[in-house]
Design a protein around this motif. Structure first.
Motif, PDB file in Angstrom:
ATOM      1  N   GLN A  26      67.702 -21.101 -14.833  1.00  0.00           N
ATOM      2  CA  GLN A  26      66.279 -21.398 -14.656  1.00  0.00           C
ATOM      3  C   GLN A  26      65.669 -20.484 -13.596  1.00  0.00           C
ATOM      4  O   GLN A  26      64.548 -19.989 -13.772  1.00  0.00           O
ATOM      5  CB  GLN A  26      66.094 -22.859 -14.249  1.00  0.00           C
ATOM      6  CG  GLN A  26      66.546 -23.843 -15.303  1.00  0.00           C
ATOM      7  CD  GLN A  26      66.681 -25.241 -14.746  1.00  0.00           C
ATOM      8  OE1 GLN A  26      67.275 -25.449 -13.692  1.00  0.00           O
ATOM      9  NE2 GLN A  26      66.123 -26.214 -15.461  1.00  0.00           N
ATOM     10  N   ALA A  27      66.394 -20.254 -12.505  1.00  0.00           N
ATOM     11  CA  ALA A  27      65.913 -19.362 -11.450  1.00  0.00           C
ATOM     12  C   ALA A  27      65.719 -17.951 -12.002  1.00  0.00           C
ATOM     13  O   ALA A  27      64.738 -17.275 -11.671  1.00  0.00           O
ATOM     14  CB  ALA A  27      66.886 -19.355 -10.278  1.00  0.00           C
ATOM     15  N   ALA A  28      66.643 -17.514 -12.840  1.00  0.00           N
ATOM     16  CA  ALA A  28      66.538 -16.190 -13.449  1.00  0.00           C
ATOM     17  C   ALA A  28      65.267 -16.083 -14.292  1.00  0.00           C
ATOM     18  O   ALA A  28      64.565 -15.066 -14.237  1.00  0.00           O
ATOM     19  CB  ALA A  28      67.771 -15.917 -14.309  1.00  0.00           C
ATOM     20  N   ALA A  29      64.954 -17.120 -15.033  1.00  0.00           N
ATOM     21  CA  ALA A  29      63.746 -17.105 -15.856  1.00  0.00           C
ATOM     22  C   ALA A  29      62.490 -17.059 -14.985  1.00  0.00           C
ATOM     23  O   ALA A  29      61.543 -16.323 -15.293  1.00  0.00           O
ATOM     24  CB  ALA A  29      63.717 -18.333 -16.768  1.00  0.00           C
ATOM     25  N   VAL A  30      62.482 -17.806 -13.905  1.00  0.00           N
ATOM     26  CA  VAL A  30      61.333 -17.824 -13.001  1.00  0.00           C
ATOM     27  C   VAL A  30      61.123 -16.445 -12.376  1.00  0.00           C
ATOM     28  O   VAL A  30      59.995 -15.981 -12.240  1.00  0.00           O
ATOM     29  CB  VAL A  30      61.516 -18.896 -11.899  1.00  0.00           C
ATOM     30  CG1 VAL A  30      60.512 -18.727 -10.772  1.00  0.00           C
ATOM     31  CG2 VAL A  30      61.420 -20.291 -12.500  1.00  0.00           C
ATOM     32  N   LEU A  31      62.208 -15.792 -11.997  1.00  0.00           N
ATOM     33  CA  LEU A  31      62.127 -14.499 -11.314  1.00  0.00           C
ATOM     34  C   LEU A  31      62.118 -13.301 -12.257  1.00  0.00           C
ATOM     35  O   LEU A  31      61.995 -12.165 -11.804  1.00  0.00           O
ATOM     36  CB  LEU A  31      63.312 -14.356 -10.346  1.00  0.00           C
ATOM     37  CG  LEU A  31      63.350 -15.358  -9.198  1.00  0.00           C
ATOM     38  CD1 LEU A  31      64.670 -15.237  -8.442  1.00  0.00           C
ATOM     39  CD2 LEU A  31      62.166 -15.175  -8.269  1.00  0.00           C
ATOM     40  N   CYS A  32      62.267 -13.536 -13.541  1.00  0.00           N
ATOM     41  CA  CYS A  32      62.351 -12.459 -14.540  1.00  0.00           C
ATOM     42  C   CYS A  32      63.510 -11.515 -14.233  1.00  0.00           C
ATOM     43  O   CYS A  32      63.378 -10.288 -14.273  1.00  0.00           O
ATOM     44  CB  CYS A  32      61.041 -11.696 -14.635  1.00  0.00           C
ATOM     45  SG  CYS A  32      59.670 -12.699 -15.198  1.00  0.00           S
ATOM     46  N   LEU A  33      64.642 -12.114 -13.885  1.00  0.00           N
ATOM     47  CA  LEU A  33      65.872 -11.380 -13.634  1.00  0.00           C
ATOM     48  C   LEU A  33      66.953 -11.915 -14.553  1.00  0.00           C
ATOM     49  O   LEU A  33      66.800 -12.984 -15.132  1.00  0.00           O
ATOM     50  CB  LEU A  33      66.325 -11.570 -12.174  1.00  0.00           C
ATOM     51  CG  LEU A  33      65.393 -11.061 -11.086  1.00  0.00           C
ATOM     52  CD1 LEU A  33      65.897 -11.514  -9.724  1.00  0.00           C
ATOM     53  CD2 LEU A  33      65.296  -9.546 -11.134  1.00  0.00           C
ATOM     54  N   SER A  34      68.047 -11.191 -14.659  1.00  0.00           N
ATOM     55  CA  SER A  34      69.156 -11.722 -15.444  1.00  0.00           C
ATOM     56  C   SER A  34      69.852 -12.808 -14.634  1.00  0.00           C
ATOM     57  O   SER A  34      69.799 -12.826 -13.394  1.00  0.00           O
ATOM     58  CB  SER A  34      70.152 -10.612 -15.792  1.00  0.00           C
ATOM     59  OG  SER A  34      70.876 -10.221 -14.633  1.00  0.00           O
ATOM     60  N   GLU A  35      70.513 -13.694 -15.327  1.00  0.00           N
ATOM     61  CA  GLU A  35      71.269 -14.752 -14.660  1.00  0.00           C
ATOM     62  C   GLU A  35      72.369 -14.143 -13.784  1.00  0.00           C
ATOM     63  O   GLU A  35      72.630 -14.617 -12.675  1.00  0.00           O
ATOM     64  CB  GLU A  35      71.869 -15.700 -15.699  1.00  0.00           C
ATOM     65  CG  GLU A  35      72.541 -16.905 -15.107  1.00  0.00           C
ATOM     66  CD  GLU A  35      73.039 -17.889 -16.156  1.00  0.00           C
ATOM     67  OE1 GLU A  35      73.744 -18.836 -15.766  1.00  0.00           O
ATOM     68  OE2 GLU A  35      72.741 -17.722 -17.363  1.00  0.00           O
ATOM     69  N   ARG A  36      72.983 -13.083 -14.284  1.00  0.00           N
ATOM     70  CA  ARG A  36      74.037 -12.413 -13.518  1.00  0.00           C
ATOM     71  C   ARG A  36      73.491 -11.871 -12.198  1.00  0.00           C
ATOM     72  O   ARG A  36      74.121 -12.007 -11.145  1.00  0.00           O
ATOM     73  CB  ARG A  36      74.623 -11.281 -14.361  1.00  0.00           C
ATOM     74  CG  ARG A  36      75.702 -10.516 -13.665  1.00  0.00           C
ATOM     75  CD  ARG A  36      76.242  -9.425 -14.557  1.00  0.00           C
ATOM     76  NE  ARG A  36      77.240  -8.640 -13.852  1.00  0.00           N
ATOM     77  CZ  ARG A  36      77.935  -7.689 -14.389  1.00  0.00           C
ATOM     78  NH1 ARG A  36      77.751  -7.373 -15.659  1.00  0.00           N
ATOM     79  NH2 ARG A  36      78.820  -7.028 -13.685  1.00  0.00           N
ATOM     80  N   THR A  37      72.313 -11.243 -12.239  1.00  0.00           N
ATOM     81  CA  THR A  37      71.699 -10.702 -11.024  1.00  0.00           C
ATOM     82  C   THR A  37      71.387 -11.819 -10.033  1.00  0.00           C
ATOM     83  O   THR A  37      71.643 -11.685  -8.834  1.00  0.00           O
ATOM     84  CB  THR A  37      70.426  -9.913 -11.362  1.00  0.00           C
ATOM     85  OG1 THR A  37      70.783  -8.801 -12.188  1.00  0.00           O
ATOM     86  CG2 THR A  37      69.715  -9.411 -10.116  1.00  0.00           C
ATOM     87  N   LEU A  41      72.949 -11.978  -6.310  1.00  0.00           N
ATOM     88  CA  LEU A  41      72.088 -12.007  -5.127  1.00  0.00           C
ATOM     89  C   LEU A  41      72.340 -13.260  -4.295  1.00  0.00           C
ATOM     90  O   LEU A  41      72.359 -13.209  -3.064  1.00  0.00           O
ATOM     91  CB  LEU A  41      70.610 -11.937  -5.542  1.00  0.00           C
ATOM     92  CG  LEU A  41      70.124 -10.607  -6.110  1.00  0.00           C
ATOM     93  CD1 LEU A  41      68.722 -10.748  -6.676  1.00  0.00           C
ATOM     94  CD2 LEU A  41      70.172  -9.521  -5.046  1.00  0.00           C
ATOM     95  N   ALA A  42      72.540 -14.378  -4.972  1.00  0.00           N
ATOM     96  CA  ALA A  42      72.807 -15.633  -4.262  1.00  0.00           C
ATOM     97  C   ALA A  42      74.160 -15.580  -3.558  1.00  0.00           C
ATOM     98  O   ALA A  42      74.278 -15.988  -2.396  1.00  0.00           O
ATOM     99  CB  ALA A  42      72.753 -16.801  -5.232  1.00  0.00           C
ATOM    100  N   ALA A  43      75.163 -15.068  -4.229  1.00  0.00           N
ATOM    101  CA  ALA A  43      76.502 -14.976  -3.636  1.00  0.00           C
ATOM    102  C   ALA A  43      76.503 -14.057  -2.416  1.00  0.00           C
ATOM    103  O   ALA A  43      77.229 -14.293  -1.446  1.00  0.00           O
ATOM    104  CB  ALA A  43      77.511 -14.488  -4.679  1.00  0.00           C
ATOM    105  N   ALA A  44      75.678 -13.023  -2.450  1.00  0.00           N
ATOM    106  CA  ALA A  44      75.580 -12.088  -1.334  1.00  0.00           C
ATOM    107  C   ALA A  44      74.727 -12.639  -0.193  1.00  0.00           C
ATOM    108  O   ALA A  44      74.680 -12.038   0.881  1.00  0.00           O
ATOM    109  CB  ALA A  44      74.999 -10.761  -1.824  1.00  0.00           C
ATOM    110  N   GLY A  45      74.043 -13.745  -0.449  1.00  0.00           N
ATOM    111  CA  GLY A  45      73.183 -14.324   0.583  1.00  0.00           C
ATOM    112  C   GLY A  45      71.795 -13.713   0.618  1.00  0.00           C
ATOM    113  O   GLY A  45      71.006 -14.006   1.514  1.00  0.00           O
ATOM    114  N   THR A  46      71.484 -12.866  -0.350  1.00  0.00           N
ATOM    115  CA  THR A  46      70.172 -12.221  -0.415  1.00  0.00           C
ATOM    116  C   THR A  46      69.112 -13.156  -0.979  1.00  0.00           C
ATOM    117  O   THR A  46      67.968 -13.149  -0.527  1.00  0.00           O
ATOM    118  CB  THR A  46      70.265 -10.955  -1.299  1.00  0.00           C
ATOM    119  OG1 THR A  46      71.288 -10.124  -0.772  1.00  0.00           O
ATOM    120  CG2 THR A  46      68.964 -10.207  -1.333  1.00  0.00           C
ATOM    121  N   LEU A  47      69.484 -13.944  -1.943  1.00  0.00           N
ATOM    122  CA  LEU A  47      68.575 -14.881  -2.592  1.00  0.00           C
ATOM    123  C   LEU A  47      68.871 -16.279  -2.057  1.00  0.00           C
ATOM    124  O   LEU A  47      70.026 -16.715  -2.066  1.00  0.00           O
ATOM    125  CB  LEU A  47      68.793 -14.843  -4.112  1.00  0.00           C
ATOM    126  CG  LEU A  47      67.835 -15.622  -4.986  1.00  0.00           C
ATOM    127  CD1 LEU A  47      66.415 -15.078  -4.862  1.00  0.00           C
ATOM    128  CD2 LEU A  47      68.277 -15.554  -6.433  1.00  0.00           C
TER     129      LEU A  47
END
Length: 84
Positions: A26-37, A41-47
């Motif tokens: 759902q977050a990927a859809a909101v941000l227009c990014l792939s789910e993988r991205t 980003l979340a795992a890296a602490g960026t998102l």
């Protein structure tokens, strides 16, 4: 007592249908990014995200602030007269 759709005091439908927390898809859809991205980003602490058990969740308002900040960063060179 729960409000019903026929109840004039009930919250507008859009308030009921918008979740506060989102899963990666759902977050990927909101941000227009792939789910993988989003997951990377979340795992890296960026998102901004948080874990509940084994599930990583995203707060909709935090995602909006994150996206707004990225947009402001991208627009800054243009405001300073940089290349388009």
């Amino acid at each position: 007592m729960l409000a019903t759709p026929d109840d004039p005091k009930a919250a507008p439908p859009e308030a009921v249908l918008v979740p506060i927390t989102l899963r990666a898809k759902q977050a990927a859809a909101v941000l227009c990014l792939s789910e993988r991205t989003v997951k990377e980003l979340a795992a890296a602490g960026t998102l901004p995200s948080f874990k509940l058990g084994t599930c990583r969740l995203f707060n909709r308002a935090e995602l909006q602030r994150w996206a707004d900040a990225r947009q402001a960063e991208a627009a800054a060179p243009l405001a300073e007269g940089g290349a388009h």
